[in-house]
Scaffold this motif. Structure first.
Motif, PDB file in Angstrom:
ATOM      1  N   LEU A 252      17.435 -64.944 -28.098  1.00  0.00           N
ATOM      2  CA  LEU A 252      18.310 -65.204 -26.945  1.00  0.00           C
ATOM      3  C   LEU A 252      18.124 -64.085 -25.934  1.00  0.00           C
ATOM      4  O   LEU A 252      17.856 -62.947 -26.297  1.00  0.00           O
ATOM      5  N   PHE A 253      18.274 -64.437 -24.654  1.00  0.00           N
ATOM      6  CA  PHE A 253      18.109 -63.432 -23.606  1.00  0.00           C
ATOM      7  C   PHE A 253      19.431 -62.690 -23.403  1.00  0.00           C
ATOM      8  O   PHE A 253      20.402 -63.302 -22.938  1.00  0.00           O
ATOM      9  N   PRO A 254      19.480 -61.405 -23.758  1.00  0.00           N
ATOM     10  CA  PRO A 254      20.767 -60.699 -23.688  1.00  0.00           C
ATOM     11  C   PRO A 254      21.283 -60.531 -22.261  1.00  0.00           C
ATOM     12  O   PRO A 254      22.463 -60.283 -22.059  1.00  0.00           O
ATOM     13  N   TRP A 255      20.390 -60.651 -21.283  1.00  0.00           N
ATOM     14  CA  TRP A 255      20.811 -60.471 -19.886  1.00  0.00           C
ATOM     15  C   TRP A 255      21.307 -61.775 -19.276  1.00  0.00           C
ATOM     16  O   TRP A 255      21.629 -61.819 -18.099  1.00  0.00           O
TER      17      TRP A 255
ATOM     18  N   TRP B 248      25.352 -61.409 -27.158  1.00  0.00           N
ATOM     19  CA  TRP B 248      25.642 -60.248 -28.010  1.00  0.00           C
ATOM     20  C   TRP B 248      27.138 -60.043 -28.205  1.00  0.00           C
ATOM     21  O   TRP B 248      27.546 -59.181 -28.976  1.00  0.00           O
TER      22      TRP B 248
END
Lengths: 266, 278
Positions: A90-93, A136
């Motif tokens: 997954l893209f944390p941003w 997150w």
């Protein structure tokens, strides 16, 4: 039934200076449209290598992979992959919604269609209210649900899952197994589920492919004749489940001991 | 699993989301500053070091306050900041552009690696004579020095950042058929951004050093030149007042960029405080 995934004579050799490692010896199998197949093998059997070849992320040394008749040369359209390392996949941003939306934007879907798919997929994995969180901020099990939501929102013909529940706790794992099973039953996506867990493979699949140790080939191809309605407690305690489990287990033990499959490969 | 959306109420995580720093007043830094100020006040008065040359802190501060009323100081400050800002901007833009290009093209990376390692350690100050020869004594010379020094700081950080791209994240993007543009925009760039910020912060400090050095050595108008003039005309207190000003400037630059970094990288593990980080 037509073939959705066709693997023919697949071979993968990793070559580096002075070393030559044959990860995959010779794999041939086919998965029918709408089938749920589990791929199980001892650790180090090249399961991830196989999956990467299927996903078009890795070029095989020999042989070929076809998705719906089309040879795979790169990541094919109509395929979604769920990785074991959900935290890194997954893209944390991006927020949860943006994570699911991003692949849809690559497909150039119109905005309202994308929003509908994102909302529906989040609801399908039981995370309707988590859309605006960052991944997150969620627990491990919830993060993997987001990854699954992203995969089904993509509306793939084929869903690949690489040991997706290896890093979550047992209770969450049971929940996620039931989720994947029910999504498969409602959506009918052809699913290839790679795992090292025999029970999981038998519980989830309509079919279990048993891989040998490296250099890998297919040792056994077990049809799972359990009823479509499965339940963590009752299904796992039936004699049929025990028999299937024993058969796959014996195959894995043989594979570890380096014996070639004899009786099963018919 | 039914209670999905919130953490179980039983366990109260210390801090879940980035929120304003704790309420506890932070005393330690101020103690340090107070002690340093005290030393700067007392030592000159004892005459232990360079009798009479070192003015006590109080008179330096008083001088700075009175200087603040004069246009000369503000003009000089404006010139120094202009050199600094132009140089830094150019260094960052060039560093990021070159870094992305070199980092994304393995061949370029292999070819440039040795050159970068050779050019990077050259101290910009050593280039001052050459810069004067080529660009003269105008403020452009200062800009060139800053660009040279800042460029490497940013470039190297961008290269580190690109190396830090997670293979699983990248494979995810590939498997969903992200094109090159989308991969750079949504995977490479966000991974690199924290490194870019580090590069900018390092470059900003170096740029300030070089802006002042350039003015001191070349004599381009600015704070550095004022310091040089004050020193040669024996205005010691004024000189130290200007030095103090450069110190304040450096601190301000650093704090400002740290603040911008925190604002832009809310998702990053170094900024967020998540109990899930484990």
């Amino acid at each position: 039934m037509t073939e959705m995934v066709t693997v023919k004579g697949l071979n993968k050799v990793y070559e580096s200076t002075g070393r030559r490692v044959e990860a995959i010896g010779d794999i041939t199998f086919a998965v029918a449209r709408g089938e749920f197949a589990c791929i199980v093998g001892p650790s180090g059997a090249g399961k991830t290598t196989l999956l990467k070849c299927l996903a078009g992320l890795l070029a095989p040394t020999a042989g070929e992979v076809r998705i719906d008749g089309t040879p795979v040369t790169g990541p094919p359209p109509g395929m979604a992959v769920v990785f074991q390392e959900y935290g890194r996949s997954l893209f944390p941003w991006k927020t949860v919604r943006q994570n699911i939306d991003l692949p849809l934007r690559q497909k150039k879907l119109p905005r309202d269609r994308r929003e509908k798919l994102v909302t529906e997929s989040l609801a399908a994995v039981g995370l309707a209210d988590a859309g605006d969180s960052y991944s997150w901020q969620l627990s491990g099990g919830m993060q993997q649900r987001v990854a699954i939501a992203r995969a089904i929102a993509y509306e793939p013909q084929v869903l690949l899952m690489d040991e997706p529940f290896a890093a979550v706790d047992a209770q969450t794992r049971a929940d996620l197994e039931d989720l994947v099973r029910s999504l498969w039953r409602s959506l009918g996506i052809t699913t290839l589920f790679v795992t090292h867990d025999i029970d999981e493979a038998v519980y989830l699949g309509e079919r279990v492919l048993v891989l040998s140790a490296s250099p890998t080939h297919v040792l056994d191809d077990v049809r799972i004749g359990l009823p479509a309605d499965r339940d963590q407690v009752t299904s796992r305690s039936t004699p049929e489940f025990a028999a299937l489990r024993a058969r796959v287990h014996r195959g894995i033990q043989d594979a570890k001991a380096g014996r070639r499959g004899t009786g099963a490969a018919a | 699993m039914t209670a999905l959306d919130t953490a179980p109420p039983g366990q109260a995580p210390p801090v879940t989301t980035p929120r304003p720093r704790g309420r506890r007043p932070r005393v330690a830094p101020f103690v340090g500053i107070a002690v340093a100020a005290l030393i700067a006040e007392i030592v000159p008065r004892t005459g232990v070091i360079a009798d009479g040359v070192l003015p006590p802190l109080s008179s330096v501060v008083a001088e700075l306050v009175s200087e603040a009323g004069e246009a000369t100081l503000w003009q000089a400050l404006g010139r120094t900041l202009r050199t600094w800002a132009i140089g830094l901007t150019a260094a960052v833009v060039a560093g990021v552009a070159a870094g992305l290009l070199i980092g994304l093209v393995p061949v370029l990376r292999a070819v440039t690696a040795s050159t970068v390692e050779f050019l990077r350690p050259i101290p910009s100050v050593a280039l001052i004579p050459a810069v004067i020869l080529i660009f003269g004594t105008d403020f452009e010379s200062g800009v060139v020095l800053i660009v040279y020094a800042g460029f490497w700081q940013v470039l190297v950080q961008v290269l580190y950042g690109i190396q830090d791209v997670d293979p699983v994240t990248y494979d995810t993007a590939r498997s969903y058929r992200f094109g090159l543009r989308a991969r750079v925009l949504h995977v490479v760039w966000p991974t690199t951004l924290p490194f870019v910020f580090t590069g900018i912060r390092l470059a900003a400090s170096v740029a300030l050093v070089l802006a002042i050095t350039g003015e001191l050595v070349i004599g381009t108008p600015g704070i550095g030149q004022l310091i040089s003039v004050a020193q040669s005309s024996g205005a010691t207190t004024r000189m130290f007042a200007l030095v103090l000003l450069t110190g304040l400037l450096g601190t301000l630059v650093n704090v400002g960029f740290r603040y911008a970094e925190r604002a832009a990288l809310g998702w990053h593990p170094s900024v967020r405080r998540s109990e899930n980080a484990r």
